[in-house]
Design a protein around this motif. Structure first.
Motif, PDB file in Angstrom:
ATOM      1  N   GLY A  29       0.657  -1.195  -0.050  1.00 44.50           N
ATOM      2  CA  GLY A  29      -0.100  -0.031  -0.037  1.00 44.50           C
ATOM      3  C   GLY A  29       0.888   1.275  -0.022  1.00 44.50           C
ATOM      4  N   GLU A  30       2.127   1.125  -0.054  1.00 45.87           N
ATOM      5  CA  GLU A  30       2.961   2.505   0.024  1.00 45.87           C
ATOM      6  C   GLU A  30       2.791   3.114  -1.394  1.00 45.87           C
ATOM      7  OE1 GLU A  30       6.437   4.704   1.215  1.00 45.87           O
ATOM      8  OE2 GLU A  30       5.578   3.044   2.082  1.00 45.87           O
ATOM      9  N   LYS A  31       2.719   4.487  -0.983  1.00 49.26           N
ATOM     10  CA  LYS A  31       2.406   5.398  -2.319  1.00 49.26           C
ATOM     11  C   LYS A  31       3.580   6.169  -2.703  1.00 49.26           C
ATOM     12  CE  LYS A  31      -2.738   6.178  -0.884  1.00 49.26           C
ATOM     13  NZ  LYS A  31      -3.010   4.943  -1.503  1.00 49.26           N
ATOM     14  N   CYS A  32       3.747   6.022  -3.975  1.00 44.05           N
ATOM     15  CA  CYS A  32       4.935   6.878  -4.437  1.00 44.05           C
ATOM     16  C   CYS A  32       4.647   7.047  -6.110  1.00 44.05           C
ATOM     17  CB  CYS A  32       6.123   6.095  -4.621  1.00 44.05           C
ATOM     18  SG  CYS A  32       6.104   4.114  -5.256  1.00 44.05           S
ATOM     19  N   SER A  33       5.153   8.059  -6.649  1.00 42.86           N
ATOM     20  CA  SER A  33       5.031   8.319  -8.015  1.00 42.86           C
ATOM     21  C   SER A  33       5.738   7.479  -8.943  1.00 42.86           C
ATOM     22  CB  SER A  33       5.329   9.858  -8.212  1.00 42.86           C
ATOM     23  OG  SER A  33       6.811   9.835  -8.152  1.00 42.86           O
TER      24      SER A  33
END
Length: 156
Positions: free
Chosen positions: A126-130
């Protein structure tokens, strides 16, 4: 076409491997580097059924085990689930599920990075990154996510 490798080969400043068309995140190519669910059922059903019989399982149970073990890589946000081809084919060939991908190329550098930075791998779900974060090739920084993504240990 190259796949399953990081972008570190592009670090050469002058020549070398620096004129590539990176299709890593392109929707139209998102299913070409693996085996889709549809392809698994269409082309490998006899192998899955044989493996199920060997393990005293029915075919649906075997498909579920293969999905749990080898499915889930995504090359774009709308990519279908992609099975790891090496692991899936080795599994069908040997009649056993195992961590085939890990045993083929996990480098000491990756293990050292995880240990040195005390990275809680389970927390990366679920880690958010671009997209830019995932494409970053400056792996010596604090954020291990690009390296883990580019070496196929994390997925979109």
């Amino acid at each position: 076409m190259f796949t399953g490798v990081t972008k570190f080969g592009k670090l050469n400043v002058f020549s070398g491997l620096n004129n590539l068309n990176d299709i890593s995140f392109d929707e139209e190519y998102s299913a070409i580097c693996g085996i889709s669910e549809k392809e698994l059922h269409e082309y490998f059903d006899s192998g899955v059924c044989a493996m199920a019989a060997k393990k005293s399982m029915d075919a649906d149970e075997m498909y579920a085990e293969l999905k749990r073990q080898y499915d889930g890589y995504h090359f774009s946000s709308k990519s279908p689930d992609i099975y790891n081809p090496l692991s899936l084919l080795l599994s069908l060939s040997k009649g056993e599920t195992d961590n085939y991908w890990f045993s083929t190329g996990t480098t000491k550098m990756l293990v050292d990075l995880v240990i040195r930075n005390n990275i809680p791998l389970r927390n990366l779900d679920g880690e958010k990154c671009s997209k830019d974060d995932l494409s970053d090739i400056t792996y010596f920084g604090i954020d291990p996510v690009p390296l883990l993504y580019q070496s196929d240990y994390l997925t979109i």
